[in-house]
Each structure stands twice: as C-alpha cells, then as structure tokens.
Design a protein around this motif. Structure first.
Motif, mmCIF file in Angstrom:
data_model
loop_
_atom_site.group_PDB
_atom_site.id
_atom_site.type_symbol
_atom_site.label_atom_id
_atom_site.label_comp_id
_atom_site.label_asym_id
_atom_site.label_seq_id
_atom_site.Cartn_x
_atom_site.Cartn_y
_atom_site.Cartn_z
ATOM 1 N N GLY A 1 0.812 -1.212 0.000
ATOM 2 C CA GLY A 1 0.000 0.000 0.000
ATOM 3 C C GLY A 1 0.845 1.261 0.000
ATOM 4 N N ASP A 2 1.941 1.254 0.778
ATOM 5 C CA ASP A 2 2.826 2.416 0.844
ATOM 6 C C ASP A 2 3.615 2.601 -0.451
ATOM 7 O OD1 ASP A 2 2.013 2.962 3.450
ATOM 8 O OD2 ASP A 2 3.529 1.625 4.315
ATOM 9 N N ARG B 1 -6.173 5.654 0.163
ATOM 10 C CA ARG B 1 -6.448 4.220 0.349
ATOM 11 C C ARG B 1 -7.456 3.715 -0.693
ATOM 12 N NH1 ARG B 1 -4.989 0.707 4.287
ATOM 13 N NH2 ARG B 1 -6.252 -1.196 4.492
ATOM 14 N N GLU B 2 -8.441 4.536 -0.993
ATOM 15 C CA GLU B 2 -9.438 4.168 -2.002
ATOM 16 C C GLU B 2 -8.785 4.009 -3.376
ATOM 17 O OE1 GLU B 2 -13.096 6.494 -4.113
ATOM 18 O OE2 GLU B 2 -12.959 6.708 -1.921
ATOM 19 N N ARG B 3 -7.854 4.924 -3.698
ATOM 20 C CA ARG B 3 -7.142 4.866 -4.976
ATOM 21 C C ARG B 3 -6.247 3.619 -5.026
ATOM 22 N NH1 ARG B 3 -6.805 5.382 -10.242
ATOM 23 N NH2 ARG B 3 -4.856 6.260 -11.032
ATOM 24 N N LEU C 1 -5.068 -1.806 -7.233
ATOM 25 C CA LEU C 1 -4.852 -3.243 -7.011
ATOM 26 C C LEU C 1 -5.877 -4.059 -7.789
ATOM 27 C CD1 LEU C 1 -4.060 -3.310 -3.177
ATOM 28 C CD2 LEU C 1 -2.485 -3.861 -5.032
ATOM 29 N N ASN C 2 -7.101 -3.586 -7.813
ATOM 30 C CA ASN C 2 -8.154 -4.275 -8.555
ATOM 31 C C ASN C 2 -7.873 -4.243 -10.061
ATOM 32 O OD1 ASN C 2 -10.837 -5.550 -8.780
ATOM 33 N ND2 ASN C 2 -11.438 -3.593 -9.710
ATOM 34 N N LEU C 3 -7.368 -3.088 -10.537
ATOM 35 C CA LEU C 3 -7.058 -2.948 -11.966
ATOM 36 C C LEU C 3 -6.012 -3.952 -12.430
ATOM 37 C CD1 LEU C 3 -6.898 0.913 -12.595
ATOM 38 C CD2 LEU C 3 -8.389 -0.710 -13.752
ATOM 39 N N ASP D 1 -1.606 -4.601 2.740
ATOM 40 C CA ASP D 1 -0.841 -4.627 3.995
ATOM 41 C C ASP D 1 0.316 -5.626 3.978
ATOM 42 O OD1 ASP D 1 -2.461 -2.678 5.300
ATOM 43 O OD2 ASP D 1 -4.014 -4.204 5.568
ATOM 44 N N LEU D 2 0.590 -6.239 2.832
ATOM 45 C CA LEU D 2 1.656 -7.235 2.726
ATOM 46 C C LEU D 2 2.950 -6.599 2.226
ATOM 47 C CD1 LEU D 2 -0.372 -10.189 1.145
ATOM 48 C CD2 LEU D 2 0.096 -9.772 3.567
#
Length: 326
Positions: free
Chosen positions: A114-115, A133-135, A140-142, A151-152
């Motif tokens: 995420g970072d 976070r929404e972006r 990730l979905n794209l 978070d990994l």
C-alpha cells in the motif's frame, strides 16, 4: 497516425572516457546514442529492440531525465523537456512513469504494498488518507490483485505479482506515457503472457502510450504498434510491427528475426548468421556501423554512412542495399 505525444529529434548521448587517477584527461567518447529520431503517438506502443549496449537504456534514461542529452531534443506535447520548469516540470514527471526489468529490486522490501503504490500520490497529490487508500484499492483491482495485498510486503508475492504492483505504482498518477524496460524478461514464460495481456488491457482502458524496451522479439511484436531496431547507438530500421514480422529489410533485423523462435512450427525462415562481436562504441566502424558483421556488405558500406530513409509506406531503413533501388 495518432497525435504525437513524445518526439525525439536527433538525440545524442556521448560519455567522455577519462585517463589518469589524479590529473584526468579525456581520451575519447563513448557514443551510446548517436542521432536517434522517432515519435510516440497517443495510445501507441513503440518498441525499441537491439542487442545489449545498443543504447536502449540510455535513451530511456534521457526521457526520464536521469541523463542529460549531449545534443538533440525530446519534445513532450510539442515542448522541449529541457526547457520545462516549475509546474510544467512537475507535470512532465507525473505524466511519464516507468516499469523496470527486475520486480525483485524495483520494490522497496521494507515497505508495504500500500505504501509503495501510495508514494507517488503522497509526493505529488494533496489527497486525504481515505482517498489515497481508495485509490490504492482501485489500482490493485485494476492489475488483478486482491484487496488484502495492501498490507503485505513484496517478499510475500511471486515475480509476476510484484510486476503487477510495479504497474499499479506507475498508473497511480494517471500518466500519459509509461516506459517499460524489459517488463517480462525476468518472469517465467507462463507468466509473461498474463503481464503482456494486462498491459494491453490497461492501454485500451486508459489510452496510455508505451515505450517498450526489450530483447524479446515475441514481446516486442505482440505489444508494439511501431518498432525501432537499434544497433550501436543508431536506429537502422523503423517500421510497423506487422511489416517487420513479414519482411524485415535491414541485414541486422533479418539476423535478429532469423535467430528468434518462429511463431509457428511450419514457418520457414531464411537463416542468417551474424559473425563477429559488436564493435566498441568508443571506436565505431566508419560508414555503416554494421558493415563489419554484415553478410551483404559492399565497398560503399565501409565508406559512407547510410541515412534512415523511407523505402515503403511507414517503413524506413538505413542501408545501402536499398539506396540504389530508392
């Protein structure tokens, strides 16, 4: 031809070779890129192919402003990037992103996914945490990764998944151009097609342009609209991917395609063996730089440097074999 996004005009990058430990003095120049010109249209993929040391990566570094050109210009939407400052400079840095070859070293192992994806957003956009976070979830979905990936750490993913993370990071600022530096060469063969199909889907969805740098001719021909073949700092052939697939004209291009695996077991190819080593860019051959390895070389090839010229619609080649015919 689509509207031009990025245009390279007579681009050169020469590195001085120094001699001495304390009192250094220049003893020559390595002509890594030596007079390269081509254009990338909006929503187009231009492939840059050639052997190691031909100048592909140096060209990429100049477009990313990691190296300053010795001569020539790079125009982005008609403006020379060397003249950009302030708001325009920041807009260019946001509009041109890169996906690098090795997905294991291009991601910080100490940062969560995420970072990693959020970093360009945090640096360039003043967004609230919830929007960031929404972006990230959207990106990730794209690229086909589950929401829990946020978070990994990178070591918890395979090579193909890491390259998807790198693509998500490159897309975070909605760039106009993404430079793909050997994006699938470090991946297993079974994963390469997935990443190439993902890149095509994203291009269709967002209209992003790609500059694809690769050794892999199959990847180049599969993804590219136009292909530039480089040899020792020069473009020796510029054509559509279909024209190169059907009939490469330059002897160097023919040698590359002869050495590549055929797309079908029944495909018949002329066997061309390129002998010798690539000459040093510190002391390139006179005339055509390829004449020392060319099976079709004529006396004029060692004396006069051929100019890139159009020999068919959208097909340019720098070779004396076609000068008389033209």
């Amino acid at each position: 031809m689509s509207d031009t996004l990025l245009e390279i005009r007579d681009l050169k990058k020469h590195f001085p070779v120094m001699k001495g430990i304390i009192f250094q003095k220049p003893v020559g120049l390595v002509k890594a890129v030596d007079g390269v010109s081509y254009a990338i249209g909006v929503g187009e993929t231009v492939g840059l192919v050639g052997e190691s040391g031909c100048g592909k990566t140096t060209t990429m570094k100049m477009i990313l402003m990691l190296e300053k050109p010795t001569a020539g210009s790079i125009l982005f939407r008609g403006e020379d990037i060397q003249d950009l400052a302030g708001k325009d400079f920041r807009a260019y840095r946001k509009g041109v992103q890169a996906v690098f070859q090795d997905p294991y070293s291009s991601l910080n192992p100490r940062m969560r996914v995420g970072d990693i994806i959020a970093e360009p957003l945090v640096v360039n956009e003043a967004l609230p945490k919830a929007k960031v976070r929404e972006r990230i979830q959207e990106l990730l979905n794209l690229v086909g990764l589950r929401p829990g990936s946020i978070d990994l750490f990178p070591h918890e993913f395979s090579g193909g998944q890491r390259q998807r993370i790198a693509i998500a990071r490159a897309l975070s600022l909605n760039p106009s151009l993404i430079i793909l530096d050997e994006p699938v060469s470090a991946l297993d063969v079974s994963i390469r097609a997935q990443i190439m199909n993902l890149l095509q889907d994203l291009q269709e969805q967002f209209g992003v342009s790609y500059l694809l740098i690769a050794h892999d001719l199959a990847a180049i021909l599969h993804l590219s609209t136009t292909v530039a073949v480089m040899y020792l700092g020069k473009i020796v052939e510029l054509a559509t991917s279909e024209q190169l697939r059907v009939e490469p004209l330059h002897p160097y291009s023919k040698g590359l395609f002869s050495a590549a695996l055929p797309t079908h077991p029944d495909e018949q190819r002329e066997e061309i063996i390129l002998t010798g080593e690539i000459p040093s860019p510190l002391n390139p051959p006179s005339g055509c730089r390829f004449h020392t390895r060319c099976p079709f070389a004529k006396p004029v090839c060692s004396e006069v440097e051929p100019v890139l010229q159009e020999v068919a619609p959208s097909h340019q080649v720098a070779c004396h074999l076609y000068t008389e015919a033209a």
